[in-house]
Design a protein around this motif. Structure first.
Motif, PDB file in Angstrom:
ATOM      1  N   ALA A 267       0.850  -1.191   0.000  1.00  0.00           N
ATOM      2  CA  ALA A 267       0.000   0.000   0.000  1.00  0.00           C
ATOM      3  C   ALA A 267       0.884   1.238   0.000  1.00  0.00           C
ATOM      4  CB  ALA A 267      -0.934  -0.005   1.212  1.00  0.00           C
ATOM      5  N   ASP A 268       0.235   2.403  -0.220  1.00  0.00           N
ATOM      6  CA  ASP A 268       0.978   3.658  -0.294  1.00  0.00           C
ATOM      7  C   ASP A 268       1.374   4.184   1.073  1.00  0.00           C
ATOM      8  OD1 ASP A 268       0.427   3.416  -2.957  1.00  0.00           O
ATOM      9  OD2 ASP A 268      -1.186   4.881  -2.978  1.00  0.00           O
ATOM     10  N   GLU A 269       0.703   3.748   2.131  1.00  0.00           N
ATOM     11  CA  GLU A 269       0.964   4.268   3.466  1.00  0.00           C
ATOM     12  C   GLU A 269       0.929   3.135   4.490  1.00  0.00           C
ATOM     13  OE1 GLU A 269      -2.768   6.263   5.134  1.00  0.00           O
ATOM     14  OE2 GLU A 269      -3.067   6.484   2.957  1.00  0.00           O
ATOM     15  N   ASP A 270       1.079   3.509   5.776  1.00  0.00           N
ATOM     16  CA  ASP A 270       1.051   2.503   6.830  1.00  0.00           C
ATOM     17  C   ASP A 270      -0.285   1.761   6.841  1.00  0.00           C
ATOM     18  OD1 ASP A 270       3.562   3.160   7.628  1.00  0.00           O
ATOM     19  OD2 ASP A 270       2.971   4.194   9.476  1.00  0.00           O
ATOM     20  N   ILE A 271      -0.205   0.449   6.961  1.00  0.00           N
ATOM     21  CA  ILE A 271      -1.400  -0.377   7.155  1.00  0.00           C
ATOM     22  C   ILE A 271      -1.513  -0.664   8.644  1.00  0.00           C
ATOM     23  CG2 ILE A 271      -2.521  -2.565   6.615  1.00  0.00           C
ATOM     24  CD1 ILE A 271      -0.740  -2.648   4.087  1.00  0.00           C
ATOM     25  N   HIS A 272      -2.673  -0.356   9.214  1.00  0.00           N
ATOM     26  CA  HIS A 272      -2.853  -0.528  10.659  1.00  0.00           C
ATOM     27  C   HIS A 272      -3.945  -1.556  10.923  1.00  0.00           C
ATOM     28  CE1 HIS A 272      -4.406   1.056  14.736  1.00  0.00           C
ATOM     29  NE2 HIS A 272      -3.441   0.186  14.930  1.00  0.00           N
ATOM     30  N   VAL A 273      -3.573  -2.623  11.629  1.00  0.00           N
ATOM     31  CA  VAL A 273      -4.530  -3.640  12.062  1.00  0.00           C
ATOM     32  C   VAL A 273      -4.645  -3.531  13.578  1.00  0.00           C
ATOM     33  CG1 VAL A 273      -5.081  -6.092  12.167  1.00  0.00           C
ATOM     34  CG2 VAL A 273      -3.907  -5.161  10.158  1.00  0.00           C
ATOM     35  N   PHE A 341      -7.283   0.312   2.052  1.00  0.00           N
ATOM     36  CA  PHE A 341      -8.247   0.574   0.980  1.00  0.00           C
ATOM     37  C   PHE A 341      -8.777   1.997   1.138  1.00  0.00           C
ATOM     38  CE2 PHE A 341      -8.831  -4.023   2.091  1.00  0.00           C
ATOM     39  CZ  PHE A 341      -8.073  -4.522   1.041  1.00  0.00           C
ATOM     40  N   GLU A 342      -8.117   2.943   0.521  1.00  0.00           N
ATOM     41  CA  GLU A 342      -8.430   4.357   0.704  1.00  0.00           C
ATOM     42  C   GLU A 342      -9.869   4.682   0.326  1.00  0.00           C
ATOM     43  OE1 GLU A 342      -6.967   8.735  -0.957  1.00  0.00           O
ATOM     44  OE2 GLU A 342      -5.925   6.902  -1.553  1.00  0.00           O
ATOM     45  N   ASN A 343     -10.351   4.162  -0.802  1.00  0.00           N
ATOM     46  CA  ASN A 343     -11.691   4.504  -1.280  1.00  0.00           C
ATOM     47  C   ASN A 343     -12.796   3.957  -0.387  1.00  0.00           C
ATOM     48  OD1 ASN A 343     -11.284   5.747  -4.172  1.00  0.00           O
ATOM     49  ND2 ASN A 343      -9.882   4.018  -4.040  1.00  0.00           N
ATOM     50  N   SER A 475     -14.805  -3.977 -16.660  1.00  0.00           N
ATOM     51  CA  SER A 475     -15.244  -3.412 -15.380  1.00  0.00           C
ATOM     52  C   SER A 475     -14.045  -3.192 -14.462  1.00  0.00           C
ATOM     53  CB  SER A 475     -16.240  -4.356 -14.701  1.00  0.00           C
ATOM     54  OG  SER A 475     -17.309  -4.672 -15.552  1.00  0.00           O
ATOM     55  N   MET A 476     -13.155  -4.168 -14.397  1.00  0.00           N
ATOM     56  CA  MET A 476     -11.984  -4.067 -13.531  1.00  0.00           C
ATOM     57  C   MET A 476     -11.024  -2.988 -14.038  1.00  0.00           C
ATOM     58  SD  MET A 476     -11.490  -8.182 -13.006  1.00  0.00           S
ATOM     59  CE  MET A 476     -10.103  -8.138 -11.882  1.00  0.00           C
ATOM     60  N   GLN A 477     -10.843  -2.902 -15.365  1.00  0.00           N
ATOM     61  CA  GLN A 477      -9.966  -1.870 -15.916  1.00  0.00           C
ATOM     62  C   GLN A 477     -10.541  -0.480 -15.658  1.00  0.00           C
ATOM     63  OE1 GLN A 477      -8.489  -2.676 -19.977  1.00  0.00           O
ATOM     64  NE2 GLN A 477      -9.303  -4.749 -19.734  1.00  0.00           N
ATOM     65  N   LEU A 478     -11.871  -0.351 -15.758  1.00  0.00           N
ATOM     66  CA  LEU A 478     -12.511   0.940 -15.501  1.00  0.00           C
ATOM     67  C   LEU A 478     -12.285   1.377 -14.057  1.00  0.00           C
ATOM     68  CD1 LEU A 478     -14.496   3.232 -16.372  1.00  0.00           C
ATOM     69  CD2 LEU A 478     -16.316   1.772 -15.479  1.00  0.00           C
ATOM     70  N   VAL A 479     -12.535   0.473 -13.110  1.00  0.00           N
ATOM     71  CA  VAL A 479     -12.364   0.806 -11.696  1.00  0.00           C
ATOM     72  C   VAL A 479     -10.907   1.147 -11.401  1.00  0.00           C
ATOM     73  CG1 VAL A 479     -12.349  -0.213  -9.381  1.00  0.00           C
ATOM     74  CG2 VAL A 479     -14.356  -0.479 -10.858  1.00  0.00           C
ATOM     75  N   LYS A 480      -9.997   0.392 -11.984  1.00  0.00           N
ATOM     76  CA  LYS A 480      -8.564   0.660 -11.779  1.00  0.00           C
ATOM     77  C   LYS A 480      -8.203   2.065 -12.236  1.00  0.00           C
ATOM     78  CE  LYS A 480      -5.754  -1.178 -14.685  1.00  0.00           C
ATOM     79  NZ  LYS A 480      -4.984  -2.192 -15.441  1.00  0.00           N
ATOM     80  N   ASN A 481      -8.745   2.492 -13.372  1.00  0.00           N
ATOM     81  CA  ASN A 481      -8.408   3.793 -13.927  1.00  0.00           C
ATOM     82  C   ASN A 481      -9.114   4.947 -13.224  1.00  0.00           C
ATOM     83  OD1 ASN A 481      -6.645   3.700 -16.556  1.00  0.00           O
ATOM     84  ND2 ASN A 481      -7.976   1.910 -16.668  1.00  0.00           N
ATOM     85  N   VAL A 482     -10.369   4.742 -12.822  1.00  0.00           N
ATOM     86  CA  VAL A 482     -11.154   5.844 -12.260  1.00  0.00           C
ATOM     87  C   VAL A 482     -10.918   6.023 -10.763  1.00  0.00           C
ATOM     88  CG1 VAL A 482     -13.495   6.660 -11.778  1.00  0.00           C
ATOM     89  CG2 VAL A 482     -12.938   5.688 -14.018  1.00  0.00           C
ATOM     90  N   PHE A 483     -10.849   4.924 -10.029  1.00  0.00           N
ATOM     91  CA  PHE A 483     -10.843   5.020  -8.568  1.00  0.00           C
ATOM     92  C   PHE A 483      -9.487   4.789  -7.911  1.00  0.00           C
ATOM     93  CE2 PHE A 483     -15.231   3.802  -9.662  1.00  0.00           C
ATOM     94  CZ  PHE A 483     -15.911   4.860  -9.074  1.00  0.00           C
ATOM     95  N   LEU A 484      -8.566   4.143  -8.602  1.00  0.00           N
ATOM     96  CA  LEU A 484      -7.320   3.735  -7.945  1.00  0.00           C
ATOM     97  C   LEU A 484      -6.116   4.425  -8.567  1.00  0.00           C
ATOM     98  CD1 LEU A 484      -8.049  -0.092  -7.842  1.00  0.00           C
ATOM     99  CD2 LEU A 484      -8.580   1.594  -6.091  1.00  0.00           C
ATOM    100  N   THR A 485      -5.091   4.638  -7.745  1.00  0.00           N
ATOM    101  CA  THR A 485      -3.824   5.093  -8.293  1.00  0.00           C
ATOM    102  C   THR A 485      -3.221   3.936  -9.055  1.00  0.00           C
ATOM    103  OG1 THR A 485      -2.525   4.395  -6.372  1.00  0.00           O
ATOM    104  CG2 THR A 485      -3.480   6.611  -6.311  1.00  0.00           C
ATOM    105  N   ARG A 486      -2.245   4.219  -9.923  1.00  0.00           N
ATOM    106  CA  ARG A 486      -1.711   3.169 -10.775  1.00  0.00           C
ATOM    107  C   ARG A 486      -0.530   2.434 -10.160  1.00  0.00           C
ATOM    108  NH1 ARG A 486      -3.483   3.404 -15.993  1.00  0.00           N
ATOM    109  NH2 ARG A 486      -2.595   1.328 -16.079  1.00  0.00           N
TER     110      ARG A 486
END
Length: 644
Positions: A267-273, A341-343, A475-486
């Motif tokens: 992930a881009d930042e610390d993951i906290h559990v 999962f930022e979103n 659908s997966m490519q769309l979500v990857k492009n619209v909602f997620l960083t690359r």
């Protein structure tokens, strides 16, 4: 009575004899000087050993201790071995030193040339039997009482320093208590250890927690893996073991509190559990390793049963199963680790969710790999509050940012206010159908995932030994492009799958709108995004005017748009290898009834470049212009001669 008197009279001699045998055995096995300065009985069954040291030949001393005070079984001394009942050790120092190729400890790990050959290794080592021997040996030699004071261990080399200090370690009536400080280079952890042990039943439970507010950070993770793992409390236990028919089964649990994980691949930042736990049942045997389905993994409030098996008796066979009971949807979303999962952070839902996944692979027949994944929701499941991102935003105009290598490179509006936006009705059916045929033939039928395509992708990647095919739907490519960083992280694929599932199964966005947005945001070349931009860039026309050959070309470069130049020679002609792709896509479109036989028969891998693309691709001199100039010059020269 006489035997007791004899034991009392001769016990000191027997002790000296036994100590001598131990020293001789150690020195015969290893190139060391092993010294015990003094050994004597302080009472009927209490032995005091002092000035103990172990020094490898021509090396620095490895171990020293001031004294060992032990209560022993006297009968064990007469059997030639010492069984401790109570053990006190004070001021012990274990010092490992490495200087170049020389060190004072590697002799401990060298294989004994005189040891009998392990004939079982040819048939496959039984790690279950090996671990069972280790467990039984360790537990069978645990004293009833242990009191260690001021124990120290260190490792020193030219590039590493490790210091372990243990002010005290006690074990009394099965209860364990210790204080420990571990310093690896500049990283220092101060921790407290508490627990319980029952050697007779092979049961142990240990809690490790930070002695200060800095927590405990695992060493080497940053150096070796460029990451970080830290926690506040760790619990480990072994509650049962059985060994039958060469199979060892161990049961126990582990739990960690306030776990922090950081790695760019996750992930881009610390993951906290906040809290993670596992109740495990593991079996090891000849060519078999199994995590039993009774194993339960918990992350915060979410629970899942895990089954995993690896069998390499005749061929390598891998099985994996994950199953959850029906759980409140909010428990699932609230249990997602923060920073992962930022979103989805902050999302609220009603209803219940249940997940099931199975995977089976025989490495001798990878084409037969099996994979199934199902996330089911109750009839009343719905999102009542979106988190950081409104998943329905793509139903209207929205601002889209393009990322490369995790960094934004361009931002534009997806909607009518953008002159380069094309409604799906104004995009050539040839382009729409060619893309569907090549990228996701069942886009309008599936719910975001195409398991057969994914299964085939797994098989192909395994056969080629690298990531050669992704199996992503539109659908997966769309979500990857619209909602997620690359950024290519492991967790991004999980977040992608969750968002796709919600959009498709809750009908948050229609299929037509998803495809329309997809066609308007995907990359087609250098700073070229969307069908209208691509049509103008390559062919100088509107997307509604594209013919079949042009549509198939644009489809062919979607997987690698930055390599668009490789499709052409220096004169702007499509390279011969493209003909195979044209036959494949054209043939599939014909079989699916998307084009007529007449259109297919007239199809050829030939397009004419116009616009900006031609300036970038065509680098060879136009010979037809040169020839025309030469002819004109000849005619002028002829006229000049006639006039003369």
């Amino acid at each position: 009575m006489i035997l007791v008197i004899l034991l009392f009279v001769f016990r000191s001699r027997v002790l000296q004899y036994t100590i001598g045998r131990v020293i001789t055995k150690v020195e015969n096995k290893y190139p060391v000087d092993f010294n015990i300065g003094n050994a004597e009985f302080a009472s009927w069954n209490t032995v005091v050993l002092s000035n103990i040291s172990l020094t490898p030949h021509n090396q620095a001393t490895l171990f020293t201790t001031d004294s060992v005070n032990a209560t022993v079984s006297v009968s064990s001394i007469f059997r030639g071995r010492v069984v401790f009942r109570r053990l006190e050790v004070a001021n012990g120092y274990l010092t490992a030193v490495k200087n170049g190729d020389r060190n004072n400890f590697s002799f401990l790990f060298k294989k004994d040339d005189n040891a009998p050959v392990d004939t079982t290794e040819a048939k496959g080592r039984n790690y279950g039997a090996l671990l069972n021997r280790v467990i039984e040996t360790a537990f069978d030699n645990v004293p009833d009482q242990v009191y260690f004071k001021n124990l120290n261990a260190s490792y020193v080399s030219t590039n590493r320093t490790i210091d372990v200090k243990m002010p005290y370690f006690t074990m009394d009536d099965g209860k364990i208590d210790a204080r420990m400080s571990v310093k690896v280079d500049s990283l220092e952890n101060n921790m407290h250890v508490q627990g319980a042990i029952d050697p007779g039943d092979y049961v142990i439970s240990v809690d490790l927690f930070a002695f200060d507010d800095r927590g405990i950070t695992l060493p080497y993770v940053k150096e070796k893996l460029a990451g970080k793992v830290a926690f506040d409390t760790l619990h480990l236990s072994l509650t049962n073991k059985t060994f039958r028919r060469d199979m060892l089964t161990v049961r126990g649990s582990a739990m960690v509190n306030d776990l922090i994980v950081n790695h760019e691949k996750l992930a881009d930042e610390d993951i906290h559990v906040k809290e993670g736990a596992v109740d495990y049942v593991v079996t090891l045997g000849p060519n078999l390793y199994v995590i039993d389905s009774l194993t339960e993994v918990r992350v915060n409030k979410a629970k899942a049963n895990i089954y995993a098996a690896y069998n390499n008796a005749t061929s390598k066979i891998i099985d994996l199963k994950v199953k959850t009971e029906e759980v409140p949807a909010n428990n699932f979303f609230e249990s997602l680790p923060s920073g992962l999962f930022e979103n989805l952070e902050g999302i609220r839902a009603q209803g219940k969710l249940k997940y099931k996944m199975s995977f089976h692979l025989n490495m001798d027949s990878v084409n037969q790999v099996r994979f199934n994944s199902d996330l089911d929701a109750s009839d009343d499941f719905k999102i009542v509050q979106y988190g950081n991102t409104n998943l329905k935003k793509i139903n209207g105009s929205f601002v889209h940012t393009v990322y490369e290598y995790g960094k934004p490179v361009r931002t534009f509006t997806v909607g009518p206010s953008n002159p380069f936006f094309s409604p799906i009705s104004e995009i050539s059916p040839y382009l729409r159908n060619a893309i569907l045929t090549a990228e996701d033939a069942y886009f309008y039928q599936h719910n975001g995932f195409h398991e057969e395509a994914f299964r085939q992708a797994i098989a192909k990647n395994l056969k080629e030994g690298e990531f050669a095919r992704g199996g992503s739907t539109i659908s997966m490519q769309l979500v990857k492009n619209v909602f997620l960083t690359r950024q290519k992280t492991v967790t991004r694929k999980v977040e992608e799958a969750i968002i796709v599932w919600m959009i498709e199964n809750l009908d948050l966005v229609s299929k037509n709108r998803m495809f329309e947005v997809y066609l308007n945001i995907i990359e087609w070349g250098p700073d070229v995004y969307g069908a209208k931009d691509a049509s103008r860039f390559y062919f100088g026309k509107q997307p509604s005017e594209l013919n079949l050959a042009e549509a198939i070309f644009l489809t062919s470069i979607i997987p690698s748009p930055k390599r668009f130049r490789s499709s052409f020679d220096s004169y702007g002609n499509l390279r011969p290898y493209k003909s195979g792709y044209y036959r494949l896509i054209g043939g599939n479109m014909l079989r699916r009834g998307l084009i007529s036989r007449e259109v297919y028969d007239s199809l050829s891998p030939n397009v004419q470049l116009y616009g900006r693309a031609r300036d970038l691709i065509v680098t060879a001199q136009d010979t037809s212009v040169v020839e025309e100039m030469d002819t004109t010059q000849f005619e002028l020269n002829t006229i000049d001669l006639l006039d003369f």
